[in-house]
Scaffold this motif. Structure first.
Motif, mmCIF file in Angstrom:
data_model
loop_
_atom_site.group_PDB
_atom_site.id
_atom_site.type_symbol
_atom_site.label_atom_id
_atom_site.label_comp_id
_atom_site.label_asym_id
_atom_site.label_seq_id
_atom_site.Cartn_x
_atom_site.Cartn_y
_atom_site.Cartn_z
ATOM 1 N N ALA A 130 89.061 73.489 69.067
ATOM 2 C CA ALA A 130 88.485 72.528 68.134
ATOM 3 C C ALA A 130 87.125 72.049 68.624
ATOM 4 N N ASP A 131 86.247 71.760 67.681
ATOM 5 C CA ASP A 131 84.916 71.255 68.001
ATOM 6 C C ASP A 131 85.031 69.751 68.258
ATOM 7 N N ALA B 98 82.366 75.789 78.129
ATOM 8 C CA ALA B 98 82.124 75.817 76.682
ATOM 9 C C ALA B 98 82.322 77.204 76.067
ATOM 10 N N ASN C 86 84.194 67.716 79.208
ATOM 11 C CA ASN C 86 83.033 68.080 78.385
ATOM 12 C C ASN C 86 81.988 68.930 79.106
ATOM 13 N N GLN D 139 84.993 78.226 73.161
ATOM 14 C CA GLN D 139 84.524 78.733 71.875
ATOM 15 C C GLN D 139 85.164 80.080 71.557
ATOM 16 N N HIS E 46 90.572 66.188 67.784
ATOM 17 C CA HIS E 46 90.285 66.682 66.434
ATOM 18 C C HIS E 46 91.211 66.042 65.409
ATOM 19 N N ARG F 175 85.525 66.640 71.796
ATOM 20 C CA ARG F 175 85.375 66.379 73.223
ATOM 21 C C ARG F 175 86.665 66.704 73.969
ATOM 22 N N ARG G 172 91.163 68.818 73.104
ATOM 23 C CA ARG G 172 90.291 68.909 71.928
ATOM 24 C C ARG G 172 91.114 68.883 70.638
#
Length: 499
Positions: free
Chosen positions: A204-205, A195, A190, A199, A158, A207, A154
């Protein structure tokens, strides 16, 4: 200043640095490597946190290495700053904690030249090696390592626009436990199961799916690995057991010889009988669409399927014993004396002229020798590395299979929850649309760390899911990785360039 105050200040400084997930292009060291007589200049970006709330900062870092040519408008091997694939080698072994890899530090024992990371740079790849938490800490239990690798992916996605390289072309690589995690990383891209943990770390937000997977001798499908091992090595009572420890962040291995006692032989018999039902439940098929199954005694088309990879490796080795041009420039013959010697050295092979026709699988297993005692992975006394992997904050070691939990030698032994076990098994996710199309799996014919059935299951499952799988069991190769770098990078270039 007192030592405790200094350590506290250092910890706060590390946390402060970890808050930003933006790639700092100006924070690098200029370095060079010698590869095949040529000098490759590159920029080393090291110790980069890939989450903004790390719980083990020394491991939750990534090292990124970028050829200098890409900062000067140059190209290497047909790649440019915009198109260069990203090679993602993880340095994980034994599911132990691992710091990010550094070029030149992880050579295969037989290598005299460049290692995989140096070779990748010379061939125009961006190299990004992530560290990860491991089983020895309370916060490094399963599924921590795969969460960390996903967070690293990720981070790269990003920062795709801020650094050279194409984050749509990430190719993972790993050996042993690292090979298993490479497979799992590809299979589970993914997926929502991971998830919440991502989080919580402040990943990072972005895939976390990848483009392709390379895996050497993956120690995978752990909840069925004990049964698989006894299916292959049942009846082989003498062993050379590998004791694994960690010293200065490096895996140390030592062989201990012994013979299975009566109780261990009984366990082996019981576990062997479990394996056919598991294989038959998977619904696997070969390349011709024929079912891969096992009979109650362990024989069947799946065993023949595993043996076919060993036979293929033997044929490759046999063909090396040709006499060039003996029957014409394009028709070499086999050296009869060498063929005879090869057959005598490997009496479990049936050789017809210049071709291996059949493998006596039981005799092959006996010739290779047993390396692990029952239970190899979920030990009844909770002594295995995998027991520690499946521990939690309250129990350092736990069982993760029904058999071991029911027969545990430890009073009050816990058992890992089903969700955690699921998140460590790539078969759970291989059918997902985000799983990559391209896979390369290698496990040597002399590898005894896990059953050859494990790699065969992975290959069949992937092929049945429509994936392109390059699977082989190289002749005479023990438990190891990165021993065929020319072939590895030829495959990588092929899947990237569409050759």
């Amino acid at each position: 200043m007192k030592k405790t105050a200094i350590l506290a200040a250092m910890s706060l400084a590390n946390l402060a640095q970890a808050h930003s997930l933006d790639f700092a292009a100006d924070k690098y060291t200029a370095k060079t490597a010698e590869v095949n007589g040529a000098t490759i200049a590159y920029r080393a970006y090291e110790g980069i946190p890939y989450v903004n709330k790390p719980v083990e900062p020394e491991y939750q870092q990534i090292n990124i290495y970028i050829p200098e040519a890409y900062y000067n408008g140059g190209s290497i091997n047909g790649y440019t700053a915009a198109t260069a694939p990203i090679f993602l080698p993880n340095p994980i072994g034994g599911y132990m904690p691992a710091k990010p890899g550094v070029p030149g530090e992880r050579k295969h024992p037989d290598q005299t030249g460049a290692d995989a990371m140096q070779t990748a740079l010379a061939k125009g790849y961006i190299v990004a090696s992530p560290g990860a938490r491991g089983r020895t800490s309370a916060t490094g239990k399963a599924p921590a390592a795969i969460i960390d690798l996903k967070a690293a992916v990720r981070y790269l996605r990003h920062n795709d626009a801020a650094m050279p390289g194409d984050a749509e072309k990430i190719i993972s690589n790993g050996t042993s436990a690292g090979g298993a995690l490479s497979v799992l990383l590809g299979a589970s891209g993914n997926h929502a199961d991971y998830a919440a943990a991502l989080q919580a770390l402040g990943a990072a937000d972005a895939r976390d799916d990848i483009y392709a997977v390379s895996a050497y001798c993956p120690i995978s499908i752990l909840e069925h690995a004990d049964a698989a091992y006894e299916w292959e090595f049942n009846g082989v009572h003498d062993y050379e057991k590998m004791d694994i420890t960690m010293l200065d962040y490096k895996i140390e291995r030592k062989l201990v010889k012994g013979t299975l006692d009566a109780a261990e032989q009984h366990i082996s018999d019981e576990l062997k009988t479990q394996f056919p039902a598991y294989i038959n439940s998977l619904g696997l098929k070969n390349a011709h669409g024929e079912p891969l199954t096992l009979n109650a005694d362990g024989s069947g088309s799946f065993r023949d399927y595993v043996a076919s990879y060993i036979a293929a490796a033997a044929n490759v080795e046999l063909n090396k014993k040709q006499i060039p041009g003996a029957l014409g420039a394009f028709a070499p013959a086999l050296n009869p004396e060498q063929v005879t010697a090869f057959a005598e050295e490997n009496p479990w092979l049936s050789i017809d002229g210049n071709h291996v026709k059949k493998v006596d699988f039981a005799a092959y297993a006996k010739a290779m020798g047993r390396q692990k005692t029952p239970l190899a992975f979920d030990s009844l006394d909770l002594s295995s590395g995998e027991n520690q992997l499946f521990g939690d904050a309250n129990q350092d070691t736990r069982h993760f299979t029904a058999y071991s939990a029911a027969n545990s030698a430890v009073k009050g032994a816990g058992k890992a929850d089903a969700a955690t076990v699921k998140m460590m098994n790539p078969l759970t996710y291989i059918n997902e649309k985000t799983a990559p199309q391209h896979w390369r799996i290698r496990v040597g014919t002399k590898d005894r760390d896990t059953s050859h059935a494990i790699a065969a299951i992975l290959a069949a499952k992937l092929q049945n899911s429509g994936k392109n799988v390059d699977m082989a069991m190289p002749w005479g190769v023990p438990h190891s990785g990165d021993y065929d770098l020319d072939e590895l990078f030829a495959w990588m270039d092929g899947v990237v360039k569409g050759k």
